[in-house]
Write a protein that holds these residues in place. Structure first.
Motif, PDB file in Angstrom:
ATOM      1  N   GLY A  15      -5.383  -4.467  -5.174  1.00 31.33           N
ATOM      2  CA  GLY A  15      -4.788  -4.851  -3.749  1.00 31.33           C
ATOM      3  C   GLY A  15      -5.679  -6.219  -3.291  1.00 31.33           C
ATOM      4  N   PHE A  16      -7.078  -5.992  -3.275  1.00 28.86           N
ATOM      5  CA  PHE A  16      -7.958  -7.157  -2.699  1.00 28.86           C
ATOM      6  C   PHE A  16      -7.820  -8.485  -3.583  1.00 28.86           C
ATOM      7  CE2 PHE A  16     -11.881  -4.922  -4.440  1.00 28.86           C
ATOM      8  CZ  PHE A  16     -12.429  -5.946  -5.213  1.00 28.86           C
ATOM      9  N   LEU A  20      -6.324 -11.881  -2.713  1.00 30.29           N
ATOM     10  CA  LEU A  20      -7.209 -13.239  -2.711  1.00 30.29           C
ATOM     11  C   LEU A  20      -6.407 -14.146  -3.439  1.00 30.29           C
ATOM     12  CD1 LEU A  20     -10.268 -14.421  -2.370  1.00 30.29           C
ATOM     13  CD2 LEU A  20     -10.591 -13.575  -4.634  1.00 30.29           C
ATOM     14  N   GLY A  21      -5.710 -13.797  -4.526  1.00 35.41           N
ATOM     15  CA  GLY A  21      -4.725 -14.898  -5.197  1.00 35.41           C
ATOM     16  C   GLY A  21      -3.750 -15.500  -4.342  1.00 35.41           C
ATOM     17  N   LYS A  22      -2.953 -14.800  -3.320  1.00 36.69           N
ATOM     18  CA  LYS A  22      -1.831 -15.079  -2.632  1.00 36.69           C
ATOM     19  C   LYS A  22      -2.624 -16.011  -1.392  1.00 36.69           C
ATOM     20  CE  LYS A  22       1.925 -14.091  -2.743  1.00 36.69           C
ATOM     21  NZ  LYS A  22       2.881 -14.818  -3.472  1.00 36.69           N
ATOM     22  N   ALA A  23      -3.995 -15.506  -1.101  1.00 35.31           N
ATOM     23  CA  ALA A  23      -4.442 -16.366   0.119  1.00 35.31           C
ATOM     24  C   ALA A  23      -4.754 -17.703  -0.473  1.00 35.31           C
ATOM     25  CB  ALA A  23      -5.738 -15.649   0.538  1.00 35.31           C
ATOM     26  N   TRP A  34      -3.297 -12.847   4.569  1.00 38.10           N
ATOM     27  CA  TRP A  34      -3.768 -12.432   3.095  1.00 38.10           C
ATOM     28  C   TRP A  34      -4.979 -12.480   3.005  1.00 38.10           C
ATOM     29  CZ3 TRP A  34      -0.433 -10.261  -0.051  1.00 38.10           C
ATOM     30  CH2 TRP A  34       0.857 -10.661  -0.006  1.00 38.10           C
ATOM     31  N   TRP A  35      -5.755 -13.202   4.017  1.00 42.73           N
ATOM     32  CA  TRP A  35      -7.612 -13.052   3.829  1.00 42.73           C
ATOM     33  C   TRP A  35      -7.837 -11.615   4.653  1.00 42.73           C
ATOM     34  CZ3 TRP A  35     -10.965 -14.812   0.966  1.00 42.73           C
ATOM     35  CH2 TRP A  35     -10.787 -16.040   0.549  1.00 42.73           C
ATOM     36  N   PHE A  36      -6.998 -11.294   5.612  1.00 40.32           N
ATOM     37  CA  PHE A  36      -7.007 -10.180   6.309  1.00 40.32           C
ATOM     38  C   PHE A  36      -6.801  -8.913   5.376  1.00 40.32           C
ATOM     39  CE2 PHE A  36      -5.483  -6.395   8.656  1.00 40.32           C
ATOM     40  CZ  PHE A  36      -6.629  -5.995   9.659  1.00 40.32           C
ATOM     41  N   GLY A  37      -5.877  -9.057   4.803  1.00 38.95           N
ATOM     42  CA  GLY A  37      -5.455  -7.948   3.711  1.00 38.95           C
ATOM     43  C   GLY A  37      -6.611  -7.786   2.460  1.00 38.95           C
ATOM     44  N   PHE A  38      -7.001  -8.989   2.251  1.00 37.51           N
ATOM     45  CA  PHE A  38      -8.128  -9.039   1.188  1.00 37.51           C
ATOM     46  C   PHE A  38      -9.270  -8.114   1.600  1.00 37.51           C
ATOM     47  CE2 PHE A  38     -12.321 -10.953   0.115  1.00 37.51           C
ATOM     48  CZ  PHE A  38     -12.241 -10.666  -1.222  1.00 37.51           C
ATOM     49  N   ILE A  83       3.258 -11.065 -10.506  1.00 36.79           N
ATOM     50  CA  ILE A  83       3.447 -11.879  -9.274  1.00 36.79           C
ATOM     51  C   ILE A  83       2.998 -13.389  -9.229  1.00 36.79           C
ATOM     52  CG2 ILE A  83       2.326 -11.778  -6.791  1.00 36.79           C
ATOM     53  CD1 ILE A  83       1.946  -8.600  -7.031  1.00 36.79           C
ATOM     54  N   PHE A  84       2.084 -13.728 -10.165  1.00 34.39           N
ATOM     55  CA  PHE A  84       1.627 -14.935 -10.400  1.00 34.39           C
ATOM     56  C   PHE A  84       2.079 -15.552 -11.533  1.00 34.39           C
ATOM     57  CE2 PHE A  84      -1.656 -12.925  -8.098  1.00 34.39           C
ATOM     58  CZ  PHE A  84      -1.600 -13.389  -6.712  1.00 34.39           C
ATOM     59  N   SER A  85       3.039 -14.936 -12.160  1.00 35.40           N
ATOM     60  CA  SER A  85       3.805 -15.568 -13.432  1.00 35.40           C
ATOM     61  C   SER A  85       2.743 -16.059 -14.489  1.00 35.40           C
ATOM     62  CB  SER A  85       4.733 -16.879 -12.959  1.00 35.40           C
ATOM     63  OG  SER A  85       5.688 -16.501 -12.125  1.00 35.40           O
TER      64      SER A  85
END
Length: 111
Positions: A15-16, A20-23, A34-38, A83-85
């Motif tokens: 998850g983290f 990080l990738g999505k952020a 996304w940073w909060f999720g990280f 998710i990131f192809s």
């Protein structure tokens, strides 16, 4: 019970890494989420890792760390593909399978 806690910690490690990738892909307020999720996933992952190596029936640190990072690595590769192809080449899948086999092997030989 410690093995279940360790597996959940490994999932939060995935998850983290995903957060990080999505952020990095987003901007502004969405990036902050996304940073909060990280940060949240990082905290939960580390806390659960600590819980799995302490107390009664503690998992040895070497085994726990290898399993934790293995779960995170497999999850990271799968997140990258879905998710990131990122490419799902034969060799990537082959080595992910060998990594999973290694994690299962460590569980099998640990007391």
């Amino acid at each position: 019970m410690n093995w279940i806690i360790l597996i959940i910690a490994g999932l939060f490690e995935t998850g983290f890494a995903t957060c990080l990738g999505k952020a990095q892909e987003t901007e502004g307020r969405e990036s902050l989420y996304w940073w909060f999720g990280f940060g949240s996933c990082l905290f939960v992952s580390m806390f659960l890792m600590y819980k799995s190596i302490s107390g009664e029936n503690a998992i040895p640190i070497g085994t726990a760390y290898a399993v934790w990072t293995g779960i995170g690595a497999v999850g990271g590769v799968l997140a990258g593909i879905f998710i990131f192809s990122e490419p799902a080449t034969f060799w990537r899948i082959f080595f992910v399978i060998t990594l999973i086999a290694s994690v299962v092997g460590l569980k099998a030989v640990s007391s």
